[in-house]
Design an enzyme around this catalytic site. Structure first.
Site, PDB file in Angstrom:
ATOM      1  N   VAL A   1      -4.391 -39.846 -12.576  1.00  0.00           N
ATOM      2  CA  VAL A   1      -4.689 -38.406 -13.139  1.00  0.00           C
ATOM      3  C   VAL A   1      -6.283 -38.427 -13.808  1.00  0.00           C
ATOM      4  CG1 VAL A   1      -3.729 -37.782 -14.918  1.00  0.00           C
ATOM      5  CG2 VAL A   1      -4.133 -35.838 -13.702  1.00  0.00           C
TER       6      VAL A   1
ATOM      7  N   ILE B   1      -5.530 -42.276 -16.836  1.00  0.00           N
ATOM      8  CA  ILE B   1      -6.643 -41.882 -16.642  1.00  0.00           C
ATOM      9  C   ILE B   1      -7.910 -42.059 -16.072  1.00  0.00           C
ATOM     10  CG2 ILE B   1      -7.709 -39.956 -18.028  1.00  0.00           C
ATOM     11  CD1 ILE B   1      -5.589 -39.725 -20.211  1.00  0.00           C
ATOM     12  N   LYS B   2      -7.980 -40.945 -14.832  1.00  0.00           N
ATOM     13  CA  LYS B   2      -9.331 -41.105 -14.385  1.00  0.00           C
ATOM     14  C   LYS B   2     -10.609 -40.769 -14.808  1.00  0.00           C
ATOM     15  CE  LYS B   2      -9.121 -40.985  -9.701  1.00  0.00           C
ATOM     16  NZ  LYS B   2      -8.629 -41.401  -8.580  1.00  0.00           N
ATOM     17  N   ILE B   3     -11.480 -41.382 -14.867  1.00  0.00           N
ATOM     18  CA  ILE B   3     -12.308 -41.485 -15.147  1.00  0.00           C
ATOM     19  C   ILE B   3     -13.814 -42.001 -14.343  1.00  0.00           C
ATOM     20  CG2 ILE B   3     -14.245 -42.012 -17.859  1.00  0.00           C
ATOM     21  CD1 ILE B   3     -12.090 -42.427 -19.185  1.00  0.00           C
TER      22      ILE B   3
END
Length: 362
Positions: free
Chosen positions: A105, A136-138
């Site tokens: 996400v 966690i998408k960055i």
């Protein structure tokens, strides 16, 4: 027919699916994909914008949240689905010794150029979704890469997204390794659960480069090959970095390598094979995240072979030929990064507007 199970068992590549909607959690669709061989899931603001705007899956949940702020409503809806997907994929995560079974996400894309805000957003998401198989998408902006280093140092697993250039990919790998080292230096003990993928986007590169090749009247043999060539060279960088003495010492303490993930794998040009970015990029210790249509196309007529190590010298030569025509591939990558961030920001804004209107109608 090709098998997703064979893709992993015989070639070491993990097929993930690039989609999620709430009905998948309730009607068994996601569980069925896992039985077919899907080993993980990615999402982005555009995917959630489509899911929330389609049908009535979210109506009851929205009614419960009608007195909340719209930003809070968005995250309640999204993280509910993400947590549900994590639960479905958790057994695979355990069975694979924490290597697969992940759900991704993205942090608010409007924070893409704010390092400290991205770090805090990642921490908040991790606190709310208490599943170890969360990624966690960055975005891999300059500021995002700095955030990756700090987030990994906190023991948070990440999917570094929107990577278009080889130089930026090398920076992403360095940030991950630095973060793993910092985590251990701070006394982190659960190193085996710390994971990462680096999402290298492919099809959009060919769209952009082909347009530039057309402008300079390039030979047709140069078209439709830049993305695969770049990905093959990125994989060579991966092999080098994650066999270095620095990494070997970390791996001896239980650290997991940051696998390359091929993203944006649906073919945009109908003149090219619909599996151009799947059949050409199969190799060990990689992930390919595919939208449903591409996933099903691979099952129907994919060509399973260890293709990622084929034609590496040709890939070098191809990119050199493009550069010799005056096309700056790093500049192309920077433009694609800007466009990618802007597209996700727009999707995020649009879904907030949609939610605002839906709540007004309740």
């Amino acid at each position: 027919m090709a098998s997703l199970v064979e893709l992993f068992d015989s070639f070491g590549q993990s097929p993930w699916i690039d989609n999620l909607q709430r009905s998948w959690l309730n009607d068994g669709t996601l569980a069925n994909y896992i039985r077919m061989g899907v080993r993980g899931l990615t999402s982005n603001p555009s995917i959630f914008a489509h899911a929330i705007s389609s049908g009535s899956d979210y109506s009851e949940h929205l009614d419960d949240l009608k007195s909340s702020k719209v930003d809070d409503v968005y995250w309640d809806l999204v993280l509910h689905d993400i947590a549900g997907a994590c639960k479905v994929l958790r057994p695979l995560y355990e069975e694979s010794s924490y290597r697969d079974g992940f759900v991704s996400v993205e942090v608010d894309p409007r924070l893409s150029h704010d390092t400290s805000a991205t770090i805090e957003a990642a921490k908040r998401i991790k606190e709310r979704v208490k599943h170890p198989n969360l990624l966690i998408k960055i975005p891999a902006t300059k500021e995002g890469v700095e955030a990756v280093r700090e987030v990994v140092a906190e023991g948070i697993s990440v999917n570094v997204t929107l990577i278009f250039s080889l130089n930026r990919y090398r920076e992403v790998m360095t940030a991950y390794i630095d973060g793993v080292s910092m985590y251990l230096e701070k006394g982190g003990s659960d190193i085996g659960h710390l994971a990462s993928v680096a999402s290298f986007f492919v099809s959009r590169t060919d769209v952009k480069v082909d347009a530039l090749l057309s402008k300079v009247g390039a030979d047709k043999d140069l078209f439709g090959k830049a993305a695969v060539a770049s990905a093959k060279l990125a994989y060579q960088d991966f092999l080098k970095v994650f066999s270095s003495d620095t990494w070997t010492a970390l791996a001896a303490r239980g650290a997991q390598p940051q696998r390359p993930l091929w993203a944006s794998t649906s073919t945009k040009n109908p003149a090219y094979s619909d599996l151009l970015y799947v059949d050409s990029l199969i190799g060990p210790n990689t992930v390919n995240t595919m939208p449903e249509a591409t996933l099903r196309a691979y099952i129907d007529h994919g060509t399973p072979r260890a293709s990622l190590l084929e034609g590496v010298e040709e890939a070098h030569d191809h990119l050199e030929q493009i550069s010799a025509l005056g096309i700056d591939l790093e500049e192309v990558a920077l433009q694609l990064e800007k466009e990618g961030v802007a597209a996700f920001e727009q999707a995020h804004v649009e879904i907030l507007d949609l939610l605002r209107h839906k709540m007004e109608d309740l």
